[in-house]
Design a protein around this motif. Sequence first.
Motif, PDB file in Angstrom:
ATOM      1  N   ALA A  98      57.832  33.771  30.303  1.00 18.75           N
ATOM      2  CA  ALA A  98      57.623  34.776  29.241  1.00 18.75           C
ATOM      3  C   ALA A  98      56.232  35.362  29.137  1.00 18.75           C
ATOM      4  N   GLU A  99      55.186  34.439  29.062  1.00 20.91           N
ATOM      5  CA  GLU A  99      53.943  34.927  29.073  1.00 20.91           C
ATOM      6  C   GLU A  99      53.489  35.444  30.340  1.00 20.91           C
ATOM      7  N   LEU A 100      53.880  34.872  31.546  1.00 22.53           N
ATOM      8  CA  LEU A 100      53.520  35.790  32.738  1.00 22.53           C
ATOM      9  C   LEU A 100      53.992  36.904  32.784  1.00 22.53           C
ATOM     10  N   GLN A 101      55.346  37.225  32.527  1.00 20.82           N
ATOM     11  CA  GLN A 101      55.941  38.537  32.473  1.00 20.82           C
ATOM     12  C   GLN A 101      55.047  39.426  31.723  1.00 20.82           C
ATOM     13  N   HIS A 102      54.757  39.012  30.459  1.00 18.03           N
ATOM     14  CA  HIS A 102      53.756  39.844  29.795  1.00 18.03           C
ATOM     15  C   HIS A 102      52.659  40.176  30.142  1.00 18.03           C
ATOM     16  N   MET A 103      52.002  39.215  30.754  1.00 18.76           N
ATOM     17  CA  MET A 103      50.877  39.420  31.595  1.00 18.76           C
ATOM     18  C   MET A 103      51.111  40.550  32.832  1.00 18.76           C
ATOM     19  N   GLN A 104      52.186  40.322  33.533  1.00 21.28           N
ATOM     20  CA  GLN A 104      52.548  41.012  34.738  1.00 21.28           C
ATOM     21  C   GLN A 104      52.719  42.726  34.116  1.00 21.28           C
ATOM     22  N   ARG A 105      53.555  42.737  33.056  1.00 25.39           N
ATOM     23  CA  ARG A 105      53.570  44.104  32.385  1.00 25.39           C
ATOM     24  C   ARG A 105      52.130  44.772  32.113  1.00 25.39           C
ATOM     25  N   SER A 106      51.329  44.056  31.662  1.00 26.76           N
ATOM     26  CA  SER A 106      49.893  44.459  31.091  1.00 26.76           C
ATOM     27  C   SER A 106      49.287  45.024  32.281  1.00 26.76           C
ATOM     28  N   LEU A 107      49.111  43.985  33.158  1.00 30.85           N
ATOM     29  CA  LEU A 107      48.426  44.362  34.676  1.00 30.85           C
ATOM     30  C   LEU A 107      49.112  45.525  35.451  1.00 30.85           C
ATOM     31  N   GLN A 108      50.176  45.694  35.285  1.00 33.71           N
ATOM     32  CA  GLN A 108      50.968  46.864  35.894  1.00 33.71           C
ATOM     33  C   GLN A 108      50.617  48.291  35.226  1.00 33.71           C
ATOM     34  N   ARG A 109      50.733  48.146  33.905  1.00 28.26           N
ATOM     35  CA  ARG A 109      50.077  49.562  33.246  1.00 28.26           C
ATOM     36  C   ARG A 109      48.501  49.558  33.517  1.00 28.26           C
ATOM     37  N   LEU A 110      47.956  48.556  33.643  1.00 26.07           N
ATOM     38  CA  LEU A 110      46.236  48.710  34.059  1.00 26.07           C
ATOM     39  C   LEU A 110      46.161  49.290  35.403  1.00 26.07           C
ATOM     40  N   ASN A 111      47.202  49.019  36.305  1.00 31.06           N
ATOM     41  CA  ASN A 111      47.172  49.396  37.731  1.00 31.06           C
ATOM     42  C   ASN A 111      47.680  50.871  37.606  1.00 31.06           C
ATOM     43  N   ASP A 112      48.602  51.229  36.965  1.00 31.09           N
ATOM     44  CA  ASP A 112      49.191  52.375  37.072  1.00 31.09           C
ATOM     45  C   ASP A 112      48.291  53.534  36.218  1.00 31.09           C
ATOM     46  N   ALA A 113      47.591  53.272  35.548  1.00 32.80           N
ATOM     47  CA  ALA A 113      46.578  53.915  34.651  1.00 32.80           C
ATOM     48  C   ALA A 113      45.492  54.510  35.589  1.00 32.80           C
ATOM     49  N   CYS A 114      45.192  53.662  36.537  1.00 30.42           N
ATOM     50  CA  CYS A 114      44.145  53.863  37.451  1.00 30.42           C
ATOM     51  C   CYS A 114      44.304  54.984  38.647  1.00 30.42           C
ATOM     52  N   CYS A 115      43.534  55.815  38.764  1.00 27.30           N
ATOM     53  CA  CYS A 115      43.580  56.691  39.975  1.00 27.30           C
ATOM     54  C   CYS A 115      43.328  56.188  41.273  1.00 27.30           C
ATOM     55  N   GLY A 116      42.633  55.308  41.455  1.00 26.62           N
ATOM     56  CA  GLY A 116      42.212  54.533  42.627  1.00 26.62           C
ATOM     57  C   GLY A 116      41.380  55.345  43.557  1.00 26.62           C
ATOM     58  N   SER A 117      40.622  56.343  43.129  1.00 24.17           N
ATOM     59  CA  SER A 117      40.072  57.173  44.012  1.00 24.17           C
ATOM     60  C   SER A 117      38.613  56.266  44.159  1.00 24.17           C
ATOM     61  N   ASP A 118      37.957  56.882  45.026  1.00 20.97           N
ATOM     62  CA  ASP A 118      36.565  56.452  45.370  1.00 20.97           C
ATOM     63  C   ASP A 118      35.243  57.083  44.610  1.00 20.97           C
TER      64      ASP A 118
END
Length: 142
Positions: A98-118
């Motif tokens: 459960a803790e890892l799934q919470h971490m995964q969702r949080s990391l996914q939100r961080l990843n999705d929020a970033c444009c990833g440009s240079d």
Amino acid sequence: MLRIGQLAKLADVTPDTIRYYEKQQMMDHEVRTEGGFRLYSENDLQRLKFIRYGRQLGFTLDSIRELLSIRVDPEHHTCHESKTIVQNRLNEVEGMIAELQHMQRSLQRLNDACCGSDHSSVYCSILEALEQGATTVNAQTD
């Protein structure tokens, strides 16, 4: 009879691991050669495999000791005792998942929020979110 190196190889552990379990009083080395080498039986191999599999499942040494005690003296124990030990470990694992799934969702939100440009990281959404999260955590603990 097996020497410690042979036993270690058959159980896929190191001789030091066997010595460690002996120091923890989870295994014995009752038989020695005239030259002082430890000798182990098939029962010792089975015990070592039992311990090794218990460790792979994440049981503590104390839990494995309890399970070994139940295994060695089954007439004075119940399946309920074994099940309780396993259920406790299962509850721990479910909590970690459960803790890892919470971490995964949080990391996914961080990843999705970033444009990833240079472009410069001056306005990086990941860094800003982490900074806000740290501020929020610090405010809650004060």
